[in-house]
Write a protein that holds these residues in place. Structure first.
Motif, PDB file in Angstrom:
ATOM      1  N   ASP A 185       0.827  -1.211   0.000  1.00 45.88           N
ATOM      2  CA  ASP A 185       0.000   0.000   0.000  1.00 45.88           C
ATOM      3  C   ASP A 185       0.862   1.262   0.000  1.00 45.88           C
ATOM      4  O   ASP A 185       0.882   2.015   0.975  1.00 45.88           O
ATOM      5  N   VAL A 186       1.564   1.499  -1.104  1.00 44.62           N
ATOM      6  CA  VAL A 186       2.542   2.588  -1.170  1.00 44.62           C
ATOM      7  C   VAL A 186       1.978   3.795  -1.913  1.00 44.62           C
ATOM      8  O   VAL A 186       1.497   3.671  -3.041  1.00 44.62           O
ATOM      9  N   HIS A 187       2.083   4.946  -1.276  1.00 46.72           N
ATOM     10  CA  HIS A 187       1.668   6.226  -1.870  1.00 46.72           C
ATOM     11  C   HIS A 187       2.752   6.760  -2.800  1.00 46.72           C
ATOM     12  O   HIS A 187       2.470   7.195  -3.916  1.00 46.72           O
ATOM     13  N   CYS A 188       4.000   6.720  -2.329  1.00 49.69           N
ATOM     14  CA  CYS A 188       5.129   7.160  -3.144  1.00 49.69           C
ATOM     15  C   CYS A 188       6.427   6.659  -2.532  1.00 49.69           C
ATOM     16  O   CYS A 188       6.456   6.200  -1.390  1.00 49.69           O
ATOM     17  N   LEU A 189       7.495   6.752  -3.302  1.00 45.95           N
ATOM     18  CA  LEU A 189       8.828   6.406  -2.817  1.00 45.95           C
ATOM     19  C   LEU A 189       9.647   7.679  -2.719  1.00 45.95           C
ATOM     20  O   LEU A 189       9.578   8.545  -3.591  1.00 45.95           O
ATOM     21  N   ILE A 190      10.437   7.786  -1.657  1.00 41.83           N
ATOM     22  CA  ILE A 190      11.313   8.939  -1.458  1.00 41.83           C
ATOM     23  C   ILE A 190      12.740   8.438  -1.322  1.00 41.83           C
ATOM     24  O   ILE A 190      13.023   7.500  -0.578  1.00 41.83           O
ATOM     25  N   THR A 191      13.662   9.064  -2.062  1.00 41.84           N
ATOM     26  CA  THR A 191      15.058   8.675  -1.977  1.00 41.84           C
ATOM     27  C   THR A 191      15.944   9.857  -2.298  1.00 41.84           C
ATOM     28  O   THR A 191      15.463  10.956  -2.638  1.00 41.84           O
ATOM     29  N   PHE A 192      17.239   9.643  -2.219  1.00 45.04           N
ATOM     30  CA  PHE A 192      18.218  10.673  -2.560  1.00 45.04           C
ATOM     31  C   PHE A 192      18.635  10.465  -4.018  1.00 45.04           C
ATOM     32  O   PHE A 192      18.009  10.995  -4.926  1.00 45.04           O
ATOM     33  N   ASN A 193      19.631   9.628  -4.255  1.00 46.82           N
ATOM     34  CA  ASN A 193      20.052   9.385  -5.635  1.00 46.82           C
ATOM     35  C   ASN A 193      19.915   7.916  -6.038  1.00 46.82           C
ATOM     36  O   ASN A 193      20.416   7.517  -7.085  1.00 46.82           O
TER      37      ASN A 193
END
Length: 276
Positions: A185-193
């Motif tokens: 149930d993922v809304h979005c992914l957040i990462t650096f590079n």
């Protein structure tokens, strides 16, 4: 040594136990480019283009940026890899292809098994932190980055936050894949590079990239946008992915010169004057 020749920096002679004299990836690329394998000490004061594999060679990459010296960076491919690393990304003057999208044929993209995936939102936010090695490369502290990211994120959303630490390749490929994590149930992914952002887009999940990232064209770049994400069209994803497919190559393509010809087909690529 010739300033017109390209040189691969190979300072870790540990390949004999695997039956190789040099890093096989660099050896293949040098055969295909007509270059030569050497050490950084031998060419540090030479302005010839260099090939560098892996982010551990921080000093050499930063020196190239500071002196505006052309370099080719080799690392794991963006997509299309299974149990074995078939594709390896090669980028001129940066760690990932962050240059404007070129409208490419779809042949190389389709060869990776690409299938369009409609975007579907969920509830949770999935954070994929960079490794400590990556943070050190950018003169950042991983713990501080995590603390500040979580603190700011909580100012913009009350969604549940799931943190996915980078694990070994064996675990990532077999028992705890990113695809499995994104299928929840993922809304979005957040990462650096991390190239996790690329995988998220290919699997139909929006992403926020906070560092230099090949996925940044189709992402938002501020945590303040966590509830106002950009959802690209399938056509946009395909055009972007087709371009990336021309930025990653097999060992055979390095050896037969195909990779070298593609990487140098556009002489107007920006030089190494910036790391942004």
């Amino acid at each position: 040594l010739s300033p017109k020749r390209v040189y691969a920096v190979d300072s870790e002679f540990r390949y004999a136990r695997k039956g190789n004299v040099y890093d096989p990836m660099l050896e293949n690329f040098m055969i295909g480019s007509g270059g030569q394998i050497t050490t950084w000490d031998m060419i540090e004061d030479n302005n010839s283009p260099v090939v560098i594999r892996g982010i551990a060679k921080r000093k050499q990459i930063h020196t190239c940026w500071e002196t505006k010296r052309d370099f080719y960076y080799v690392d794991t491919g963006y997509f299309g890899n299974g149990k074995r690393k078939l594709y390896h990304r090669i980028t001129k003057n940066h760690l990932q292809n962050i240059y404007p999208i070129i409208n490419r044929p779809r042949d190389r993209l389709m060869a990776t098994g690409y299938k369009p995936c409609k975007f579907k939102r969920g509830s949770d936010i999935l954070i994929c932190p960079p490794s400590a090695k990556v943070m050190k490369f950018y003169d950042l502290d991983l713990d501080q980055w995590m603390e500040e990211t979580l603190l700011e994120l909580k100012q913009h959303t009350d969604r549940n936050i799931v943190i996915r630490l980078k694990q070994s390749r064996e675990v990532r490929m077999h028992t705890d894949t990113l695809e499995d994590a994104l299928s929840k149930d993922v809304h979005c992914l957040i990462t650096f590079n991390s190239i996790a952002a690329t995988e998220a887009l290919l699997l139909g999940k929006p992403a926020i990239t906070l560092g230099p990232n090949a996925a940044h064209f189709l992402c938002k770049h501020s945590l303040a946008d966590v509830e106002n994400l950009y959802t690209p069209t399938l056509d946009e994803v395909e055009e972007w992915a087709a371009n990336l497919a021309y930025s990653q190559f097999t060992e055979l393509e390095m050896r037969n010169g195909y990779a070298w010809s593609i990487l140098n087909e556009n002489s107007n690529l920006p030089n190494s004057s910036t790391k942004e």
